[in-house]
Structures are given as C-alpha cells and as structure tokens.
Design an enzyme around this catalytic site. Structure first.
Site, PDB file in Angstrom:
ATOM      1  N   ARG A  18      31.880  66.222  13.128  1.00  0.00           N
ATOM      2  CA  ARG A  18      31.861  67.674  13.214  1.00  0.00           C
ATOM      3  C   ARG A  18      30.423  68.176  13.336  1.00  0.00           C
ATOM      4  NH1 ARG A  18      32.644  69.622   8.859  1.00  0.00           N
ATOM      5  NH2 ARG A  18      33.129  67.781   7.624  1.00  0.00           N
ATOM      6  N   TYR A  57      35.353  65.452  19.704  1.00  0.00           N
ATOM      7  CA  TYR A  57      35.541  64.640  18.507  1.00  0.00           C
ATOM      8  C   TYR A  57      36.274  65.364  17.371  1.00  0.00           C
ATOM      9  CZ  TYR A  57      34.741  60.935  15.198  1.00  0.00           C
ATOM     10  OH  TYR A  57      34.934  59.903  14.328  1.00  0.00           O
ATOM     11  N   LYS A  59      40.980  71.334  11.092  1.00  0.00           N
ATOM     12  CA  LYS A  59      40.015  72.139  10.340  1.00  0.00           C
ATOM     13  C   LYS A  59      40.003  73.587  10.817  1.00  0.00           C
ATOM     14  CE  LYS A  59      38.685  68.416   8.217  1.00  0.00           C
ATOM     15  NZ  LYS A  59      38.967  68.203   6.799  1.00  0.00           N
ATOM     16  N   HIS A 115      41.226  72.477   1.157  1.00  0.00           N
ATOM     17  CA  HIS A 115      40.824  71.144   1.634  1.00  0.00           C
ATOM     18  C   HIS A 115      41.193  70.129   0.550  1.00  0.00           C
ATOM     19  CE1 HIS A 115      37.270  68.520   3.278  1.00  0.00           C
ATOM     20  NE2 HIS A 115      38.397  68.216   3.854  1.00  0.00           N
ATOM     21  N   SER A 166      34.512  65.947   2.814  1.00  0.00           N
ATOM     22  CA  SER A 166      34.863  64.929   3.807  1.00  0.00           C
ATOM     23  C   SER A 166      34.181  63.608   3.468  1.00  0.00           C
ATOM     24  CB  SER A 166      34.398  65.366   5.192  1.00  0.00           C
ATOM     25  OG  SER A 166      35.003  66.592   5.536  1.00  0.00           O
ATOM     26  N   CYS A 207      34.708  61.479   1.058  1.00  0.00           N
ATOM     27  CA  CYS A 207      34.468  61.206  -0.368  1.00  0.00           C
ATOM     28  C   CYS A 207      35.695  60.564  -1.014  1.00  0.00           C
ATOM     29  CB  CYS A 207      34.112  62.480  -1.112  1.00  0.00           C
ATOM     30  SG  CYS A 207      32.464  63.093  -0.719  1.00  0.00           S
ATOM     31  N   GLY A 208      36.606  60.037  -0.206  1.00  0.00           N
ATOM     32  CA  GLY A 208      37.698  59.244  -0.774  1.00  0.00           C
ATOM     33  C   GLY A 208      39.020  59.971  -0.985  1.00  0.00           C
ATOM     34  N   ASP A 226      44.483  65.540   3.238  1.00  0.00           N
ATOM     35  CA  ASP A 226      43.345  66.367   3.645  1.00  0.00           C
ATOM     36  C   ASP A 226      43.523  67.868   3.418  1.00  0.00           C
ATOM     37  OD1 ASP A 226      40.704  66.454   4.723  1.00  0.00           O
ATOM     38  OD2 ASP A 226      41.486  67.126   6.637  1.00  0.00           O
ATOM     39  N   ARG A 233      36.922  56.473  12.851  1.00  0.00           N
ATOM     40  CA  ARG A 233      38.161  57.044  12.307  1.00  0.00           C
ATOM     41  C   ARG A 233      39.396  56.310  12.790  1.00  0.00           C
ATOM     42  NH1 ARG A 233      37.805  61.682   8.629  1.00  0.00           N
ATOM     43  NH2 ARG A 233      35.567  62.003   8.527  1.00  0.00           N
TER      44      ARG A 233
HETATM   45  O1  SAT Z   1      36.434  65.381  11.958  1.00  0.00           O
HETATM   46  S1  SAT Z   1      37.224  65.963  10.868  1.00  0.00           S
HETATM   47  O2  SAT Z   1      36.738  67.297  10.542  1.00  0.00           O
HETATM   48  O3  SAT Z   1      38.620  66.037  11.242  1.00  0.00           O
HETATM   49  C1  SAT Z   1      37.079  64.946   9.519  1.00  0.00           C
HETATM   50  C2  SAT Z   1      36.425  65.543   8.338  1.00  0.00           C
HETATM   51  O4  SAT Z   1      35.264  65.921   8.412  1.00  0.00           O
HETATM   52  O5  SAT Z   1      37.075  65.656   7.283  1.00  0.00           O
HETATM   53 MN    MN Z   2      38.701  66.717   5.483  1.00  0.00          MN
END
Ligand code: SAT
Ligand code: MN
Length: 595
Positions: free
Chosen positions: A70, A211, A220, A240, A262, A264-265, A287, A379
C-alpha cells in the site's frame, strides 16, 4: 459488452468511464468458475501468471519492484473540508483532486479491456452486506477479487433497475499504444499513484497501482475507509479486526475481535490452534469486522470478506498450520520465490532453504544471496472457505456476539504481554494511544514506532478525533453489554534482542486468562496502566519459559511509561477540539496513576 446492464446508475457510469478511459473492450464479470479459468488462461499465455506444479489451480505473480505494498503517502480522504479528513489523513480538495485524476484517467485504458466487477462485501443479499462495483483494467485484480469478495451476476440482479452501489474505479495507469508490447506488471510511477476516497459521496478512485489494498478496492478502500465513514453516520462500526471464536473445555463460547496493524499477526491469531488442552479456536475473519448492535443490545460482528490476503513470509506449519493447509490449492501468490520443482517458497517456511530458487524479482537466488528470495510483503490470496478451522457460522447473516476486544501492536519494549482496561473509556484510551513499529505492508521505512490508533491510522475514512468520539458513544449505547477491552504485546524482546514470548499457539494462554476475566474467574492486580495478571494466573503448563522471562514480559517500568506521555500529548493535541473530553480525562488519570 457481454451482458446488458439494467441498473440505470450503473449503465450510465459504465458509459461515462468507458468514454473517459477509452478501453478497447468492456467485459462485465459474472464471477463464474469459467470466467476465472479464462482469465487465468490469458494470464498464463502472456507469461504473467506462473503455474505451480505442486498446488492445483495455484499461480505465482511477480509485481513490479516499485509496486509491492500500500502507498499511504498517496492515499487521500477527499472531503469538502480538510478538517473532516483530520490530521491522520492526506487531503486534497475534491474538486482539485478530481481534476488531477480525470486528466490521468483520460485514455488510460487504451489497448486494454475494462472489467466491470459486481461484488458484495458480506453474504450476497444479507441486510448488512454492501454492494460495490469495481471497474478495473487489471485481470490480476479480477482474479483476486473473485477470491477476496463475492463476485457474481446475482449482485446485478439484486441491484435491479434502481438499486444503489459503491462505485470503485481502478486503473493501473498504463495505456498501450498500438503495437506496444505490454510489461508483465504495468503500473504508474509513484508520483502518479492516487488512492482516493470521497466518503461524502461513497466513491473510490484509484490510479496507478495494481497491488493489494491499492487495487482490490473492496478491502481497505470500501470495507474500511468508506465503510467507517458510513458506520459513523449510521451508528455501527467498521474495524480493522480479526474475528475468532474460542471455546473453553466446558463448551462456553467467546467471540473475540482484535485490532493489530498490518503484518502484525492478525491472520496467525485468527487461525491459532491452542496449545492448552481442551480449548478450541475457530476463524471467522482475519482482517475486517463490521459490527452492529443486535436486538438483544449486544454487539454482533460479520466478516465482510470472502478470502484471506495474508503475508506469506513467516507463515509455516510451526507458526500457522491452518493457513498452510488453506494454501494447498486455488491460491494466488504474489512476490513469493519459485523453487526448481515448481512450488512457492518464502523466508520462514518449514524445512530447509532451497539450494536454488527464482526470487520475487525473477532472478536466480541461492542461500548465499544477500537479498531475500520472497519480498517481505509477499502475499497469498486464498478462499476463506478452504481454511480447515473456518467457523461454521462465519457467513451467518446476523454475525456473532462479541465478548472481547483486543488491541495491540509490535512493541520491542515498554508494553507488557497483556493487560485489561479498567472500563470502556479506558479501553478507548488504550486503542486511541496504541503504537506499533512499522512493517513492510506500507511502502516506507520499517521498524519506526508510530501511533496507530485502533490499527486504523491508514484506514479511517474521516477525522480520527470524531472516530474516537464514535467509540465513546458506542460504549454508552452498549452499556453493560459492551465487550471487555484488553491490550496485548506478543513482540517484547529481552535486552539481548530475543523475543520473550513464544507467541502463536501459546497465545492461547493469554486468551485463556482474558476469557477467565470475562467470566469473573481470574484475578488481576491494579497497576498504573491497567489490570494485569499475576504471573501465576497465566497457564504456563507444558511451556518452557523461565521465571525471569515471565517477569520481564510482565514488567511495568514507570519511567518508561512516563517517557511515553509527551508523545501521547503531542498525538492528542493534533485532534484539537475534536478530541473527546473523556480521553483528556483518561490521560489525566493515567498521569496521576503514574505519579
Ligand atoms: O495490501 S493490503 O492493504 O490489502 C494488506 C494490508 O496492508 O493489510
Ligand atoms: Mn489489514
């Protein structure tokens, strides 16, 4: 066009976008398996998708090295006044931004096909679901949207002639001149990338990137930025957060929603298999959570997504076996390495490193290479239904009742393993002041500490001060039915720089204490930062951890916490009058407790 579109707003919009972007063809997607296979076939023929020998119907894609995450610096919340977007968002006046972007969109799809992707966030037809239509010139976006959202011609049927939807316009920003050879991952340079949101008119315009969160606009952009603004207007929450169900040995179910930044598990916690006997964990989402107050006054959550867009590096049978089992077939991998036997590989995967591989940039790689084989933000895109521990109720229209909120982040020091908020407003204070070390999920420096309130800094579609106020108000409405709030930190390190806590399946030990607190069965001691377990309250049976490590993990050093105060004050000052009085009061009380 391959289908006639009955919805008036949609057919007008398609025509308008086609006139502006000038694609060679228009394709209305129906979400079918045949459509997916056909798109993949085209991507294979052009060498963009690489088939994997070991995983049926699975493919590897390599992005342009400049387009790997992002782009928060190029992400805009374009409201009529800058103040509405607030201090945590980039802002450009909507008239000006639209002018800039209309110029970019002019002819931007020349030589390409324009795909119209009707999708639902949440089960199709559910009263809490939202319909979006993404227009994109990227076939990679189409196949990913097929997995991450519910793409279907049924969405168009549902819209009828006059139903409403959220328009999501996306272009990679790379028109083709006649005869021009396409690159494998066309995109625009960084200064031409714009990820723009117009929350006052529920509109998304994205340009220049192919991406993840920049391009899969249901995620998002819609389900967080636009939805958070709608949620405030309508009195619900778009967060989130992962959602999981934990069942204790007595069969009592707890539903937990947890917010971490993002990478962080969240995916690991969402699919975690408890290391303590008799406890069971099921995944509902990894997510995003949409939450509404139900008829019984409790807060109910749904996962609006249909798949997982998870970080590959670090995922293994050791750290997340359920994710590994989700990835056996029907998966899209992006920026992973390719092994000589035709499988994907990434740093942290089980087994030995391959002796040779092709790295994410398409170059030869050996263990001697100085760079990583997979990008740190590589990813996987996988259907949620393939997860072996997906909860049977994950698509339940009314959602699941949330008992517990957890906030957290990556903190090498200062923050203990777990603590509980004194009450709702104190919990909102913990969420509002949450800080985390930055990760590769955004383009930019990694490892810097930043305030990331509720893990929503990059995703809140309006003024964050008003967002805090919305949380305070939700607490008032929920009253004694409000979820209990906790804060965790799995990432604390020793003075030698080693992680103190094993994490992953052993995080169940922390969740157990949390559930027992909710049930009124576990003790806690009052401290300046919140309610902490006694070391012996956390079930360490069968875990090899030294008492010194446990002590360090739970340690609260008042001087370190006092040193946080100026930064919290600075952070709060950015919201000016929009900072709720309740949070000012919480900060005052915190300072008094630290004295
Ligand atoms: O690229 S994404 O925004 O979908 C992944 C993330 O940052 O959580
Ligand atoms: Mn996320």
């Amino acid at each position: 066009m391959n289908i006639t579109v009955k919805n008036v707003k949609l057919s007008n919009w398609i025509k308008e976008v086609a006139d502006l972007c000038q694609p060679d063809n228009i394709h209305i997607c129906n979400g079918s398996r045949e459509e997916y296979d056909q798109m993949i076939e085209t991507l294979l023929k052009s060498g963009i998708a690489i088939p994997l020998k070991t995983r049926p119907n699975s493919f590897l894609f390599r992005s342009d090295p400049s387009d790997v995450a992002r782009v928060e610096d190029r992400t805009y919340i374009s409201t009529s006044s800058k103040d509405e977007a607030g201090p945590t968002n980039n802002w450009i006046d909507p008239v000006e931004l639209k002018k800039i972007m209309l110029d970019l969109y002019k002819g931007c799809m020349k030589g390409r096909t324009m795909y119209v992707i009707p999708f639902s966030m949440g089960p199709i037809g559910s009263p809490i679901a939202k319909i979006g239509i993404e227009i994109s010139d990227s076939p990679y976006v189409v196949v990913n949207m097929h997995i991450m959202t519910r793409v279907s011609s049924r969405v168009l049927e549902l819209l009828g002639t006059d139903g409403d939807f959220i328009p999501c316009l996306h272009s990679i920003g790379a028109p083709l001149a006649p005869g021009q050879k396409d690159s494998k991952w066309p995109c625009a340079p960084i200064e031409k990338k714009y990820i723009s949101h117009f929350p006052e008119e529920n509109l998304i315009w994205s340009y220049g990137s192919g991406y993840g969160g920049n391009a899969l606009l249901g995620k998002k952009c819609l389900a967080l930025r636009i939805a958070s603004a709608m949620a405030r207007r309508e009195g619900w929450m778009a967060e989130h957060m992962l959602i999981l169900r934990l069942t204790n040995p007595a069969g009592r179910q707890f539903h937990i929603a947890a917010a971490f930044p993002s990478a962080c598990g969240k995916t690991n916690l969402a699919m975690m298999q408890p290391s303590i006997p008799g406890w069971k964990c099921e995944c509902i989402g990894d997510d995003i959570a949409w939450m509404k107050i139900g008829p019984d006054g409790r807060l109910y959550a749904i996962n609006p997504e249909n798949g997982f867009f998870g970080v590959a590096p670090g995922t293994s049978y050791n750290t997340n076996p359920m994710a590994m089992d989700t990835l056996k077939e029907n998966v899209i991998f992006t920026n992973c390495a390719l092994t000589d036997d035709g499988d994907v590989w990434w740093e942290g995967m089980d087994g030995d490193e391959p002796k040779h591989a092709i790295d994410w940039k398409g170059r030869d790689w050996t263990p001697e290479s100085t760079e990583e084989a997979a990008h740190a933000n590589a990813r996987f895109t996988a259907p949620a239904s393939q997860c072996p521990v997906i909860c049977k109720d994950w698509e339940k229209q009314e959602g699941v009742p949330i008992d517990i909120f957890i906030f957290g982040g990556r903190r090498t020091n200062v923050v203990p393993l777990v603590y509980e908020a004194y009450n709702w407003d104190h919990g909102v204070f913990l969420g509002a002041t949450a800080a985390s070390e930055t990760t590769a999920a955004n383009i930019g420096a990694v490892g810097n500490l930043r305030r990331d309130p509720f893990a929503m800094k990059p995703f809140c579609g309006y003024n964050m001060g008003d967002y805090f106020r919305h949380w305070i108000e939700m607490g008032k409405r929920l009253g004694n039915k409000a979820p209990k709030i906790f804060y965790v930190n799995w990432f604390r390190k020793s003075s030698e720089g080693k992680f103190l806590w094993p994490g992953f399946s052993d995080n169940s030990r922390v969740l157990k204490w949390i559930c027992e607190r909710v049930d009124g069965k576990a003790n806690a001691k009052k401290t300046s930062i919140g309610l902490l377990p006694d070391e012996k309250n956390i079930d360490l049976n069968g875990l090899n951890i030294s008492p010194e490590n446990m002590k360090e993990l739970m340690n609260i050093n008042p001087d370190e916490w006092k040193a946080e105060i100026p930064d919290i004050e600075k952070h709060f000052a950015t919201f000016g009058k929009r900072l709720p009085e309740e949070l000012r009061e919480q900060l005052k009380e915190f300072k008094e407790r630290l004295r």
